[in-house]
Write a protein that holds these residues in place. Sequence first.
Motif, PDB file in Angstrom:
ATOM      1  N   THR A  48       0.877  -1.263   0.135  1.00  0.00           N
ATOM      2  CA  THR A  48      -0.141   0.016   0.117  1.00  0.00           C
ATOM      3  C   THR A  48       0.867   1.113  -0.110  1.00  0.00           C
ATOM      4  OG1 THR A  48      -1.799  -1.063   1.353  1.00  0.00           O
ATOM      5  CG2 THR A  48      -1.765   1.233   1.415  1.00  0.00           C
ATOM      6  N   GLY A  49       1.950   1.339   0.765  1.00  0.00           N
ATOM      7  CA  GLY A  49       2.763   2.432   0.934  1.00  0.00           C
ATOM      8  C   GLY A  49       3.688   2.652  -0.320  1.00  0.00           C
ATOM      9  N   LEU A  50       4.181   1.642  -0.955  1.00  0.00           N
ATOM     10  CA  LEU A  50       5.028   1.785  -1.964  1.00  0.00           C
ATOM     11  C   LEU A  50       4.453   1.856  -3.432  1.00  0.00           C
ATOM     12  CD1 LEU A  50       7.840  -0.499  -0.594  1.00  0.00           C
ATOM     13  CD2 LEU A  50       7.823   2.206  -0.601  1.00  0.00           C
ATOM     14  N   SER A  51       3.076   1.308  -3.568  1.00  0.00           N
ATOM     15  CA  SER A  51       2.581   1.058  -4.824  1.00  0.00           C
ATOM     16  C   SER A  51       2.184   2.457  -5.463  1.00  0.00           C
ATOM     17  CB  SER A  51       1.190   0.406  -4.574  1.00  0.00           C
ATOM     18  OG  SER A  51       0.284   0.970  -3.818  1.00  0.00           O
ATOM     19  N   GLY A  52       2.129   3.593  -4.756  1.00  0.00           N
ATOM     20  CA  GLY A  52       1.748   4.664  -5.335  1.00  0.00           C
ATOM     21  C   GLY A  52       0.217   5.066  -5.226  1.00  0.00           C
TER      22      GLY A  52
ATOM     23  N   GLY B 150       1.015   6.798   0.237  1.00  0.00           N
ATOM     24  CA  GLY B 150       2.149   6.804   1.003  1.00  0.00           C
ATOM     25  C   GLY B 150       2.103   5.996   2.308  1.00  0.00           C
ATOM     26  N   MET B 151       3.047   6.601   3.357  1.00  0.00           N
ATOM     27  CA  MET B 151       2.815   6.130   4.774  1.00  0.00           C
ATOM     28  C   MET B 151       1.552   6.333   5.269  1.00  0.00           C
ATOM     29  SD  MET B 151       3.224   6.784   7.972  1.00  0.00           S
ATOM     30  CE  MET B 151       4.080   9.001   8.078  1.00  0.00           C
ATOM     31  N   VAL B 152       0.968   7.501   5.030  1.00  0.00           N
ATOM     32  CA  VAL B 152      -0.253   7.580   5.879  1.00  0.00           C
ATOM     33  C   VAL B 152      -1.258   6.857   5.508  1.00  0.00           C
ATOM     34  CG1 VAL B 152      -1.957   9.431   6.181  1.00  0.00           C
ATOM     35  CG2 VAL B 152       0.302  10.255   6.091  1.00  0.00           C
ATOM     36  N   LEU B 153      -1.528   6.481   4.239  1.00  0.00           N
ATOM     37  CA  LEU B 153      -2.679   5.375   3.677  1.00  0.00           C
ATOM     38  C   LEU B 153      -2.217   4.040   4.154  1.00  0.00           C
ATOM     39  CD1 LEU B 153      -4.979   4.835   2.202  1.00  0.00           C
ATOM     40  CD2 LEU B 153      -3.511   4.629   0.170  1.00  0.00           C
ATOM     41  N   ALA B 154      -0.834   3.935   4.177  1.00  0.00           N
ATOM     42  CA  ALA B 154      -0.682   2.572   4.705  1.00  0.00           C
ATOM     43  C   ALA B 154      -0.753   2.527   6.145  1.00  0.00           C
ATOM     44  CB  ALA B 154       1.193   2.378   4.458  1.00  0.00           C
ATOM     45  N   CYS B 155      -0.669   3.576   7.021  1.00  0.00           N
ATOM     46  CA  CYS B 155      -0.834   3.477   8.511  1.00  0.00           C
ATOM     47  C   CYS B 155      -2.243   3.303   8.460  1.00  0.00           C
ATOM     48  CB  CYS B 155      -0.310   4.814   9.035  1.00  0.00           C
ATOM     49  SG  CYS B 155      -0.504   4.718  10.670  1.00  0.00           S
ATOM     50  N   VAL B 156      -3.149   4.023   7.852  1.00  0.00           N
ATOM     51  CA  VAL B 156      -4.488   3.859   8.027  1.00  0.00           C
ATOM     52  C   VAL B 156      -5.027   2.329   7.713  1.00  0.00           C
ATOM     53  CG1 VAL B 156      -6.746   4.300   7.039  1.00  0.00           C
ATOM     54  CG2 VAL B 156      -5.350   6.182   7.533  1.00  0.00           C
ATOM     55  N   VAL B 157      -4.411   1.889   6.562  1.00  0.00           N
ATOM     56  CA  VAL B 157      -4.737   0.211   6.199  1.00  0.00           C
ATOM     57  C   VAL B 157      -4.364  -0.576   7.195  1.00  0.00           C
ATOM     58  CG1 VAL B 157      -4.342  -1.426   4.593  1.00  0.00           C
ATOM     59  CG2 VAL B 157      -4.811   0.842   3.828  1.00  0.00           C
ATOM     60  N   GLY B 158      -3.110  -0.290   7.862  1.00  0.00           N
ATOM     61  CA  GLY B 158      -2.871  -1.066   8.917  1.00  0.00           C
ATOM     62  C   GLY B 158      -3.607  -1.021  10.178  1.00  0.00           C
ATOM     63  N   MET B 159      -4.211   0.016  10.309  1.00  0.00           N
ATOM     64  CA  MET B 159      -4.936   0.157  11.531  1.00  0.00           C
ATOM     65  C   MET B 159      -6.388  -0.554  11.570  1.00  0.00           C
ATOM     66  SD  MET B 159      -4.926   4.481  12.549  1.00  0.00           S
ATOM     67  CE  MET B 159      -3.299   5.023  13.531  1.00  0.00           C
ATOM     68  N   ILE B 160      -6.932  -0.535  10.247  1.00  0.00           N
ATOM     69  CA  ILE B 160      -8.077  -1.126   9.739  1.00  0.00           C
ATOM     70  C   ILE B 160      -7.961  -2.643   9.993  1.00  0.00           C
ATOM     71  CG2 ILE B 160      -9.625  -1.794   8.127  1.00  0.00           C
ATOM     72  CD1 ILE B 160      -9.225   1.181   6.931  1.00  0.00           C
ATOM     73  N   MET B 161      -6.711  -3.153   9.516  1.00  0.00           N
ATOM     74  CA  MET B 161      -6.276  -4.564   9.657  1.00  0.00           C
ATOM     75  C   MET B 161      -6.186  -5.141  10.908  1.00  0.00           C
ATOM     76  SD  MET B 161      -4.063  -5.280   6.396  1.00  0.00           S
ATOM     77  CE  MET B 161      -3.918  -6.951   6.504  1.00  0.00           C
ATOM     78  N   GLY B 162      -5.174  -4.280  11.832  1.00  0.00           N
ATOM     79  CA  GLY B 162      -5.028  -4.655  13.095  1.00  0.00           C
ATOM     80  C   GLY B 162      -6.534  -4.539  14.160  1.00  0.00           C
ATOM     81  N   LEU B 163      -7.242  -3.776  13.739  1.00  0.00           N
ATOM     82  CA  LEU B 163      -8.814  -3.604  14.464  1.00  0.00           C
ATOM     83  C   LEU B 163      -9.460  -4.786  14.192  1.00  0.00           C
ATOM     84  CD1 LEU B 163     -10.535  -2.084  16.415  1.00  0.00           C
ATOM     85  CD2 LEU B 163     -11.276  -0.698  14.417  1.00  0.00           C
ATOM     86  N   ALA B 164      -9.459  -5.100  12.706  1.00  0.00           N
ATOM     87  CA  ALA B 164     -10.314  -6.476  12.377  1.00  0.00           C
ATOM     88  C   ALA B 164      -9.860  -7.496  12.805  1.00  0.00           C
ATOM     89  CB  ALA B 164     -10.072  -6.411  10.832  1.00  0.00           C
ATOM     90  N   PHE B 165      -8.357  -7.915  12.975  1.00  0.00           N
ATOM     91  CA  PHE B 165      -7.790  -8.878  13.483  1.00  0.00           C
ATOM     92  C   PHE B 165      -8.304  -9.057  14.983  1.00  0.00           C
ATOM     93  CE2 PHE B 165      -4.424  -9.182  10.045  1.00  0.00           C
ATOM     94  CZ  PHE B 165      -5.465  -9.916   9.199  1.00  0.00           C
ATOM     95  N   TYR B 166      -8.367  -7.957  15.665  1.00  0.00           N
ATOM     96  CA  TYR B 166      -8.704  -7.952  17.116  1.00  0.00           C
ATOM     97  C   TYR B 166      -9.927  -8.261  17.535  1.00  0.00           C
ATOM     98  CZ  TYR B 166      -9.475  -5.877  21.790  1.00  0.00           C
ATOM     99  OH  TYR B 166      -9.688  -5.679  23.202  1.00  0.00           O
ATOM    100  N   ILE B 167     -10.826  -7.741  16.624  1.00  0.00           N
ATOM    101  CA  ILE B 167     -12.500  -8.226  16.847  1.00  0.00           C
ATOM    102  C   ILE B 167     -12.614  -9.701  16.593  1.00  0.00           C
ATOM    103  CG2 ILE B 167     -14.652  -7.637  15.714  1.00  0.00           C
ATOM    104  CD1 ILE B 167     -13.826  -5.127  15.202  1.00  0.00           C
ATOM    105  N   LEU B 168     -11.798 -10.188  15.401  1.00  0.00           N
ATOM    106  CA  LEU B 168     -11.950 -11.465  15.070  1.00  0.00           C
ATOM    107  C   LEU B 168     -11.448 -12.458  16.079  1.00  0.00           C
ATOM    108  CD1 LEU B 168     -11.019 -11.626  11.130  1.00  0.00           C
ATOM    109  CD2 LEU B 168     -13.018 -11.812  12.085  1.00  0.00           C
ATOM    110  N   ASP B 169     -10.415 -11.793  16.818  1.00  0.00           N
ATOM    111  CA  ASP B 169      -9.817 -12.765  17.873  1.00  0.00           C
ATOM    112  C   ASP B 169     -10.946 -12.818  18.860  1.00  0.00           C
ATOM    113  OD1 ASP B 169      -7.293 -13.691  17.051  1.00  0.00           O
ATOM    114  OD2 ASP B 169      -6.321 -11.970  17.778  1.00  0.00           O
ATOM    115  N   LYS B 170     -11.461 -11.825  19.332  1.00  0.00           N
ATOM    116  CA  LYS B 170     -12.439 -11.699  20.404  1.00  0.00           C
ATOM    117  C   LYS B 170     -13.551 -12.591  19.922  1.00  0.00           C
ATOM    118  CE  LYS B 170     -10.771  -8.889  23.134  1.00  0.00           C
ATOM    119  NZ  LYS B 170     -10.131  -9.271  24.602  1.00  0.00           N
ATOM    120  N   LEU B 171     -13.942 -12.859  18.802  1.00  0.00           N
ATOM    121  CA  LEU B 171     -15.261 -13.579  18.277  1.00  0.00           C
ATOM    122  C   LEU B 171     -14.479 -14.940  18.022  1.00  0.00           C
ATOM    123  CD1 LEU B 171     -16.867 -11.476  15.765  1.00  0.00           C
ATOM    124  CD2 LEU B 171     -17.531 -11.631  18.206  1.00  0.00           C
TER     125      LEU B 171
END
Length: 419
Positions: free
Chosen positions: A374-378, A390-411
């Motif tokens: 995501t960060g390097l693709s342009g 760039g980094m900001v979009l990659a950070c947002v995507v990383g946050m979404i994935m981290g939160l999604a995995f956290y919810i899936l763990d709880k379930l």
Amino acid sequence: MENKRIIQVDEKVPVKLLIPLSIQHMFAMFGASVLVPFVFGINPAIVLFMNGLGTLLFILITKGRAPAYLGSSFAFLAPAGIVISKWGYDYALGCFVAVGFCGCVLALIIYKFGSEWINVVLPPAAMGPVVALIGLELAGTAASNAGLKDEVLLPANIIVFLVTLLTAVIGSVVFRGFLSVIPILIAIIAGYVASLACGIVDFSEVAAAPLFALPNFQTPKFNMQAIAIVLPVLLVITSEHIGHQIVTSKIVGRDLLKDPGLHRSLFADNFSTMISGFIGSVPTTTYGENIGVMAMTKVYSVYVIGGAAVLSIICSFIGKMTTLISTIPGPVIGGISFLLYGMIGASGIRILVDAQVDYGKSRNQAMTAVVFVTGLSGISVQLGSIQLTGMVLACVVGMIMGLAFYILDKLKLTNDRDE
């Protein structure tokens, strides 16, 4: 010093070392920091003044526990450019004040609810590549500054670039004693000498500049429509700030998100931006170039950072000195940036190593892979007048994935969760 020992955040440095170490930090940020006022069409002297003042405020608010140099923020260029074209620069200043104020409010919210959520939404498998992208996405900028992406490569540019880069690299490996902590400054001097020898330095502007001059102070004007255009930048600068604090934490060996706390550093960063808007300067942010200097030299002292800030303020009142520093050619800045940006990228990889990220787990592979691509693709995502890339979009995507995995763990839906 003989063994290049670490000089920690709170250590005082003798004056004979403080001055050259401070000059090194000021030169590291200068090339990028003065570019923003040039784009906005204002005198860079006011920016040098605010960079120094903002850095001193940052050190004060964080109680001298977070080494960071504040330079001009590039995140505001696009939306502020729209405001300037429609209403003028004084209304852009009003936007800077508003964004800084909202950032201070966000810092108070984090103070109330804590920063532990960062480990949930950005686990090491995502944070490592996000931090690495801070340096890697700037690689093209370093090459452009050096003139290596021009259609016609000039031999003089290549010579100056190589002299600067090789001096910095070789110096960081073979210099001993005091020289081992100022390889960046030595490389800049070597590159400048090479530039003089190659005839690519123009002193005409220095001769025409006044010896002393006051920075051009201005006052802001406010327009709600203009503020609405610029306000989404708060997401960008917050993500950037968190990334910088985490990579600095890894470099200095202290958790700066806990001490002095993300709320203090984020408040200081945005308070500086707010003050910038009130006096006519551009928004400020913690600078990757200076993080790279600390990583390379192992000198983390806030006294050195503070010394660089004082020098920046002094330079803002000396017209000829400000102009002279601005004559440092692009190949010199590019040669230094090649190394400093790479050091930041390496710090991101270090996060993965130190955290012992287990890539036997599918989630870690997926998060690191998607964040990097995501960060390097342009690719970019447009939100109103704000473009996330760039980094900001990659950070947002990383946050979404981290939160999604956290919810899936709880379930209890994931197949690789820790029991």
